[in-house]
Design an enzyme around this catalytic site. Structure first.
Site, mmCIF file in Angstrom:
data_model
loop_
_atom_site.group_PDB
_atom_site.id
_atom_site.type_symbol
_atom_site.label_atom_id
_atom_site.label_comp_id
_atom_site.label_asym_id
_atom_site.label_seq_id
_atom_site.Cartn_x
_atom_site.Cartn_y
_atom_site.Cartn_z
ATOM 1 N N ARG A 17 -4.623 108.813 1.631
ATOM 2 C CA ARG A 17 -4.146 107.542 2.191
ATOM 3 C C ARG A 17 -3.670 106.627 1.066
ATOM 4 N NH1 ARG A 17 -9.694 104.179 3.702
ATOM 5 N NH2 ARG A 17 -10.704 104.446 1.674
ATOM 6 N N TYR A 156 -16.509 99.371 -12.090
ATOM 7 C CA TYR A 156 -15.104 99.729 -11.874
ATOM 8 C C TYR A 156 -14.255 99.368 -13.095
ATOM 9 C CZ TYR A 156 -10.602 100.068 -9.413
ATOM 10 O OH TYR A 156 -9.332 100.416 -9.014
ATOM 11 N N ILE A 189 -2.517 95.748 -4.382
ATOM 12 C CA ILE A 189 -1.563 96.494 -3.568
ATOM 13 C C ILE A 189 -1.968 96.407 -2.100
ATOM 14 C CG2 ILE A 189 -0.474 98.740 -3.207
ATOM 15 C CD1 ILE A 189 0.073 97.469 -5.963
#
Length: 249
Positions: A17, A156, A189
């Site tokens: 995806r 992250y 995004i």
């Protein structure tokens, strides 16, 4: 008329995806045969079918990039089905957001294992054939968070900053073998993840983006296809921010 990536075999991890899906489709549109991989084969089979409708070969592959043995086995499976991988896109990644004081060791370890170790495993395994062929493209999907950091995303940010260092180091090692290694650091995004953010959060984000909009998966995919193409043969060791101007360093 030949296409820029005709004759290439690309592997896109995390292709079920969002950005990964669009990268796989764009590489196919540019002429590559594409292996689409995710931890669940069911999630990438529809992507493989889309690619085949474009007239390209495709293979849906169940792959946990954090498992070195699986990565090694996948190289054999891909080789038998489509041939040796010539374009590797390390896109698979996860987040486990939490403030440092509350972050569990498992949250830290899982993010580093997939985002960093998974990139290392795939690069190590698939670069071997590229070195023998003295040709290849390795493209790592990172994040602006690896450059600027972010509260609540210590794990992250650390994983993506490490990918930047890995990219530059491997580029120096493989350059003499004709293999280019680059990273793309997307900004915010438009994906399912960003859609879950509240309107106030999105409005705040837009203030930090000079172009005044969130990116689209296609904005990343087009840069990937360029880096995979002959036109990018003299670009290596770069971290390219595709973020609407958010990071200007």
């Amino acid at each position: 008329m030949s296409q820029p990536l005709e004759g290439q075999v690309a592997l896109v991890t995390g292709a079920s995806r969002g950005i990964g899906h669009e990268i796989a489709m764009e590489l196919a549109r540019q002429g590559a045969d594409v292996v689409v991989a995710a931890r669940s084969k069911d999630r990438v089979e529809p992507v493989a079918q889309e690619i085949e409708k474009l007239g390209r070969k495709s293979l849906a592959l169940e792959l946990d990039v954090a498992n070195l043995e699986q990565v090694q086995e996948s190289a054999k499976v891909i080789g038998e089905a489509l041939g040796k991988v010539t374009v590797l896109v390390n896109n698979a990644g996860v987040t486990r957001d939490q403030l440092l004081a509350r972050m569990k060791a498992d949250d830290w370890n899982q993010v580093l294992q997939i985002n960093l170790n998974g990139t290392f495993y795939c690069t190590k395994v698939f670069s071997r054939d590229m070195m023998r062929a003295r040709s290849g493209r390795i493209i790592n999907i990172s994040s602006v968070i690896g450059t600027i950091g972010n509260a609540g995303q210590t794990n992250y940010a650390a994983s993506k900053a490490a990918v930047h260092g890995l990219t530059r180091s491997v580029a120096k090692e493989l350059g003499s073998r004709g293999v280019t290694v680059n990273a793309i650091a997307p900004g915010y995004i438009q994906t399912a993840m960003t859609q879950e953010l509240g309107e106030d959060v999105q409005a705040s984000l837009l203030k930090s983006i000079p172009l005044g909009r969130l990116g689209e998966p296609g904005d990343i995919a087009k840069v990937v296809s360029f880096l995979a193409s002959p036109s990018a043969a003299y670009i290596t060791g770069q971290v390219i921010h595709v973020d609407g101007g958010m990071v200007m360093a």
